[in-house]
Design a protein around this motif. Sequence first.
Motif, PDB file in Angstrom:
ATOM      1  N   HIS A 160      13.317 -42.840 -50.187  1.00 22.34           N
ATOM      2  CA  HIS A 160      11.855 -42.719 -50.140  1.00 22.34           C
ATOM      3  C   HIS A 160      11.342 -42.203 -51.487  1.00 22.34           C
ATOM      4  O   HIS A 160      12.037 -41.454 -52.175  1.00 22.34           O
ATOM      5  CB  HIS A 160      11.435 -41.735 -49.036  1.00 22.34           C
ATOM      6  N   ASP A 161      10.141 -42.592 -51.830  1.00 19.61           N
ATOM      7  CA  ASP A 161       9.521 -42.026 -53.030  1.00 19.61           C
ATOM      8  C   ASP A 161       8.010 -41.965 -52.861  1.00 19.61           C
ATOM      9  O   ASP A 161       7.477 -42.338 -51.821  1.00 19.61           O
ATOM     10  CB  ASP A 161       9.922 -42.797 -54.293  1.00 19.61           C
ATOM     11  N   HIS A 162       7.348 -41.462 -53.892  1.00 25.97           N
ATOM     12  CA  HIS A 162       5.890 -41.298 -53.851  1.00 25.97           C
ATOM     13  C   HIS A 162       5.285 -41.773 -55.162  1.00 25.97           C
ATOM     14  O   HIS A 162       4.377 -41.154 -55.699  1.00 25.97           O
ATOM     15  CB  HIS A 162       5.513 -39.840 -53.544  1.00 25.97           C
ATOM     16  N   HIS A 222      11.910 -32.954 -48.285  1.00 24.49           N
ATOM     17  CA  HIS A 222      11.422 -33.832 -49.351  1.00 24.49           C
ATOM     18  C   HIS A 222      12.594 -34.389 -50.164  1.00 24.49           C
ATOM     19  O   HIS A 222      12.682 -35.600 -50.409  1.00 24.49           O
ATOM     20  CB  HIS A 222      10.456 -33.038 -50.251  1.00 24.49           C
ATOM     21  N   MET A 241       5.883 -41.394 -47.088  1.00 23.86           N
ATOM     22  CA  MET A 241       6.825 -40.287 -47.238  1.00 23.86           C
ATOM     23  C   MET A 241       6.228 -38.983 -46.716  1.00 23.86           C
ATOM     24  O   MET A 241       6.891 -38.228 -46.000  1.00 23.86           O
ATOM     25  CB  MET A 241       7.240 -40.141 -48.706  1.00 23.86           C
ATOM     26  N   GLU A 242       4.987 -38.721 -47.054  1.00 24.70           N
ATOM     27  CA  GLU A 242       4.334 -37.492 -46.588  1.00 24.70           C
ATOM     28  C   GLU A 242       4.209 -37.468 -45.071  1.00 24.70           C
ATOM     29  O   GLU A 242       4.391 -36.415 -44.458  1.00 24.70           O
ATOM     30  CB  GLU A 242       2.963 -37.335 -47.248  1.00 24.70           C
ATOM     31  N   ASP A 244       3.496 -45.646 -50.701  1.00 24.00           N
ATOM     32  CA  ASP A 244       4.792 -44.981 -50.525  1.00 24.00           C
ATOM     33  C   ASP A 244       4.615 -43.478 -50.329  1.00 24.00           C
ATOM     34  O   ASP A 244       5.318 -42.862 -49.529  1.00 24.00           O
ATOM     35  CB  ASP A 244       5.708 -45.245 -51.714  1.00 24.00           C
ATOM     36  N   ALA A 245       3.682 -42.888 -51.070  1.00 26.16           N
ATOM     37  CA  ALA A 245       3.436 -41.452 -50.937  1.00 26.16           C
ATOM     38  C   ALA A 245       2.949 -41.111 -49.539  1.00 26.16           C
ATOM     39  O   ALA A 245       3.418 -40.144 -48.926  1.00 26.16           O
ATOM     40  CB  ALA A 245       2.414 -40.990 -51.985  1.00 26.16           C
ATOM     41  N   GLU A 246       2.036 -41.904 -49.010  1.00 29.68           N
ATOM     42  CA  GLU A 246       1.522 -41.650 -47.660  1.00 29.68           C
ATOM     43  C   GLU A 246       2.628 -41.780 -46.617  1.00 29.68           C
ATOM     44  O   GLU A 246       2.743 -40.967 -45.709  1.00 29.68           O
ATOM     45  CB  GLU A 246       0.367 -42.600 -47.346  1.00 29.68           C
ATOM     46  N   ASP A 299       0.438 -44.889 -53.917  1.00 29.53           N
ATOM     47  CA  ASP A 299      -0.268 -44.290 -52.779  1.00 29.53           C
ATOM     48  C   ASP A 299       0.323 -44.682 -51.429  1.00 29.53           C
ATOM     49  O   ASP A 299       0.427 -43.845 -50.531  1.00 29.53           O
ATOM     50  CB  ASP A 299      -1.755 -44.672 -52.810  1.00 29.53           C
TER      51      ASP A 299
END
Length: 155
Positions: free
Chosen positions: A124-126, A116, A135-136, A131-133, A129
């Motif tokens: 990357h960041d979160h 992470h 990155m995850e 960007d979070a998806e 929604d």
Amino acid sequence: MTLDLHLSRSTGLRQTGLPRRATFQRWIETTLRMAKRRGNSEVSIRLVDADEGRTLNRQYRHRDHATNVLSFPVGLEPGISLPLLGDLAICAPVVAREAREQGKPLRDHYAHMTVHGILHLLGHDHENDVDAERMENLERQVLAELGFADPYVER
């Protein structure tokens, strides 16, 4: 690709179960490869106790508590190309507490926090929604490649 990893720890940190340097190296190299990072990279990781983690979080994020991982990307001027990615501060007591609370092996959670943090160093960041998806999903892929379970599945 060559990774130059600098690893240090707080003098007050007495935590057992800390990953070894070679383990961090493997996790980071896999993350860089799967994130398509080319060339040499230099990263520093500092394993911190709760006091140092809280101080760093308060100073840089204006939040008065220790958090699991802080990422400090290197901000190079345009046109300057160096292998420096940045620094991670991983708060060992917070990672251990979260692993217990989430029912995860400690090593799994360290791997997740390392992946992470490295992804943050890569930009990357979160914050939203989409960007979070993104990155995850990359975290899941890297961790699966390393043999770890999906960190976002409820246990």
